[in-house]
Scaffold this motif. Structure first.
Motif, PDB file in Angstrom:
ATOM      1  N   GLY A 168       0.808  -1.210   0.000  1.00  0.00           N
ATOM      2  CA  GLY A 168       0.000   0.000   0.000  1.00  0.00           C
ATOM      3  C   GLY A 168       0.844   1.262   0.000  1.00  0.00           C
ATOM      4  O   GLY A 168       0.417   2.301   0.513  1.00  0.00           O
ATOM      5  N   TYR A 169       2.041   1.174  -0.592  1.00  0.00           N
ATOM      6  CA  TYR A 169       2.986   2.287  -0.650  1.00  0.00           C
ATOM      7  C   TYR A 169       3.476   2.701   0.739  1.00  0.00           C
ATOM      8  O   TYR A 169       3.984   3.817   0.917  1.00  0.00           O
ATOM      9  N   ALA A 170       3.342   1.819   1.702  1.00  0.00           N
ATOM     10  CA  ALA A 170       3.716   2.169   3.081  1.00  0.00           C
ATOM     11  C   ALA A 170       5.192   2.532   3.203  1.00  0.00           C
ATOM     12  O   ALA A 170       5.562   3.355   4.047  1.00  0.00           O
ATOM     13  N   THR A 171       6.038   1.938   2.377  1.00  0.00           N
ATOM     14  CA  THR A 171       7.477   2.191   2.468  1.00  0.00           C
ATOM     15  C   THR A 171       7.959   3.201   1.432  1.00  0.00           C
ATOM     16  O   THR A 171       9.159   3.461   1.341  1.00  0.00           O
ATOM     17  N   LEU A 172       7.023   3.753   0.661  1.00  0.00           N
ATOM     18  CA  LEU A 172       7.386   4.743  -0.357  1.00  0.00           C
ATOM     19  C   LEU A 172       7.755   6.069   0.299  1.00  0.00           C
ATOM     20  O   LEU A 172       7.096   6.514   1.236  1.00  0.00           O
ATOM     21  N   ASP A 173       8.807   6.689  -0.193  1.00  0.00           N
ATOM     22  CA  ASP A 173       9.172   8.016   0.313  1.00  0.00           C
ATOM     23  C   ASP A 173       8.015   8.980   0.060  1.00  0.00           C
ATOM     24  O   ASP A 173       7.512   9.092  -1.068  1.00  0.00           O
ATOM     25  N   PHE A 174       7.589   9.676   1.112  1.00  0.00           N
ATOM     26  CA  PHE A 174       6.426  10.559   0.999  1.00  0.00           C
ATOM     27  C   PHE A 174       6.660  11.760   1.908  1.00  0.00           C
ATOM     28  O   PHE A 174       6.141  11.846   3.023  1.00  0.00           O
ATOM     29  N   PRO A 175       7.442  12.749   1.428  1.00  0.00           N
ATOM     30  CA  PRO A 175       7.917  13.843   2.282  1.00  0.00           C
ATOM     31  C   PRO A 175       6.922  14.987   2.429  1.00  0.00           C
ATOM     32  O   PRO A 175       7.245  16.155   2.189  1.00  0.00           O
ATOM     33  N   PHE A 176       5.705  14.658   2.820  1.00  0.00           N
ATOM     34  CA  PHE A 176       4.657  15.664   2.957  1.00  0.00           C
ATOM     35  C   PHE A 176       3.923  15.458   4.284  1.00  0.00           C
ATOM     36  O   PHE A 176       4.050  14.406   4.912  1.00  0.00           O
ATOM     37  N   GLU A 177       3.136  16.450   4.649  1.00  0.00           N
ATOM     38  CA  GLU A 177       2.297  16.325   5.841  1.00  0.00           C
ATOM     39  C   GLU A 177       1.105  15.433   5.491  1.00  0.00           C
ATOM     40  O   GLU A 177       0.191  15.836   4.769  1.00  0.00           O
ATOM     41  N   GLU A 178       1.144  14.214   5.995  1.00  0.00           N
ATOM     42  CA  GLU A 178       0.168  13.213   5.574  1.00  0.00           C
ATOM     43  C   GLU A 178      -1.135  13.346   6.355  1.00  0.00           C
ATOM     44  O   GLU A 178      -1.145  13.676   7.536  1.00  0.00           O
ATOM     45  N   ILE A 179      -2.244  13.090   5.665  1.00  0.00           N
ATOM     46  CA  ILE A 179      -3.555  13.061   6.295  1.00  0.00           C
ATOM     47  C   ILE A 179      -4.210  11.720   5.979  1.00  0.00           C
ATOM     48  O   ILE A 179      -3.847  11.053   5.006  1.00  0.00           O
ATOM     49  N   ASN A 242      -5.632   1.361  -1.240  1.00  0.00           N
ATOM     50  CA  ASN A 242      -4.669   1.971  -0.334  1.00  0.00           C
ATOM     51  C   ASN A 242      -4.278   3.340  -0.856  1.00  0.00           C
ATOM     52  O   ASN A 242      -4.165   3.541  -2.071  1.00  0.00           O
ATOM     53  N   MET A 243      -4.052   4.275   0.075  1.00  0.00           N
ATOM     54  CA  MET A 243      -3.721   5.639  -0.338  1.00  0.00           C
ATOM     55  C   MET A 243      -2.692   6.265   0.601  1.00  0.00           C
ATOM     56  O   MET A 243      -2.724   6.029   1.799  1.00  0.00           O
ATOM     57  N   ARG A 244      -1.820   7.053   0.012  1.00  0.00           N
ATOM     58  CA  ARG A 244      -0.992   7.997   0.756  1.00  0.00           C
ATOM     59  C   ARG A 244      -1.496   9.375   0.330  1.00  0.00           C
ATOM     60  O   ARG A 244      -1.457   9.720  -0.848  1.00  0.00           O
ATOM     61  N   VAL A 245      -1.987  10.157   1.280  1.00  0.00           N
ATOM     62  CA  VAL A 245      -2.638  11.424   0.975  1.00  0.00           C
ATOM     63  C   VAL A 245      -1.968  12.539   1.746  1.00  0.00           C
ATOM     64  O   VAL A 245      -1.646  12.375   2.934  1.00  0.00           O
ATOM     65  N   ALA A 246      -1.772  13.679   1.108  1.00  0.00           N
ATOM     66  CA  ALA A 246      -1.144  14.828   1.773  1.00  0.00           C
ATOM     67  C   ALA A 246      -1.840  16.105   1.362  1.00  0.00           C
ATOM     68  O   ALA A 246      -2.350  16.242   0.234  1.00  0.00           O
ATOM     69  N   ARG A 247      -1.858  17.039   2.278  1.00  0.00           N
ATOM     70  CA  ARG A 247      -2.299  18.410   2.005  1.00  0.00           C
ATOM     71  C   ARG A 247      -1.054  19.247   1.748  1.00  0.00           C
ATOM     72  O   ARG A 247      -0.136  19.288   2.564  1.00  0.00           O
ATOM     73  N   LEU A 248      -0.988  19.911   0.596  1.00  0.00           N
ATOM     74  CA  LEU A 248       0.230  20.619   0.190  1.00  0.00           C
ATOM     75  C   LEU A 248       0.188  22.090   0.580  1.00  0.00           C
ATOM     76  O   LEU A 248      -0.872  22.655   0.806  1.00  0.00           O
TER      77      LEU A 248
END
Length: 248
Positions: A168-179, A242-248
């Protein structure tokens, strides 16, 4: 058992016919989280599975994919534009996108360059959503055989990037404020041929055949055929979204 024997011969030509569609609820929830309904951008859009759903919620939608063949097979809509372009170099104005999605595609991107483009094109407060659907599950009595096939038998033939999707992209680099993303499953009712047609589109199936492992595939198909019963009977098939979601 000839219908099972011929199953894998469908190959990649069945991709558009058998790939599962995202539920409408996914586009609706992402639109609710976006700061406005001006422009949604779907990156790595393929033939527009998610793009066309977003069109019902935004004034304008842009879909981008590096494959011209995929773009050529996208269905035209009045408020949707499709262009052949890589995720890392989007032909968009700066600060123009309210929602940026990548569905079942982010594991192929050069992520640092893609994220740089995301920051450039996003309006303040825009939403970024990396979407994937996980490993399917079947009804009791069928699921155990399928899971053994997926994880143990066909597993070695997936490309390394598949592990990112499975997690579910859990280990993907995601350098944002996640929601938190919306909790949604993809649920369909498929007969035997539809399920096997979908599995036949997998790159791992193609790799297994090229490695001389057709018997492994046929053994699984025949086992599942015996467990299924009437092949015309529709049975529940479910994928977690599955989602990785961020507010930019």
């Amino acid at each position: 058992m000839s219908e099972v024997r011929n199953w894998f011969d469908q190959g990649g030509s069945a991709y558009a016919r058998f790939r599962p569609e995202y539920p409408e609820a996914l586009a609706a929830r992402l639109a609710e989280l976006a700061p406005d309904r001006a422009l949604a951008v779907d990156v790595g859009c393929g033939n527009g599975q998610l793009t066309r759903l977003l069109a019902g919620h935004f004034r304008s939608v842009s879909g981008f994919d590096p494959s011209q063949d995929q773009i050529d097979h996208a269905q035209p809509q009045a408020n949707v534009s499709y262009r052949c372009a890589p995720a890392e170099d989007l032909p968009l104005l700066s600060r123009s996108a309210s929602l940026i999605t990548a569905a079942q595609a982010a594991h192929w991107f050069d992520l640092p360059r893609f994220y740089s483009e995301v920051r450039r094109v996003a309006v303040p407060g825009a939403l970024l959503a990396l979407v994937s659907y996980g490993v399917l599950s079947l009804e009791p009595g069928l699921d155990e055989r399928f899971q053994r096939f997926y994880w143990q038998e066909i597993g070695p033939y997936w490309p390394a990037e598949r592990k990112l999707v499975d997690s579910g992209y859990a280990t993907l680099d995601f350098p944002f404020e996640e929601i938190p993303g919306p909790a949604i499953d993809l649920q369909l009712q498929w007969d035997f041929d539809q399920l096997l047609g979908y599995i036949a589109t997998w790159s791992a199936v193609r790799s297994a055949r090229e490695a001389g492992q057709s018997q492994l595939l046929l053994d699984f198909a025949e086992d599942l055929y015996a467990l299924w019963g009437d092949p015309a009977q529709r049975r529940a098939v479910q994928w977690p979204i599955n989602m990785r979601v961020a507010r930019l």
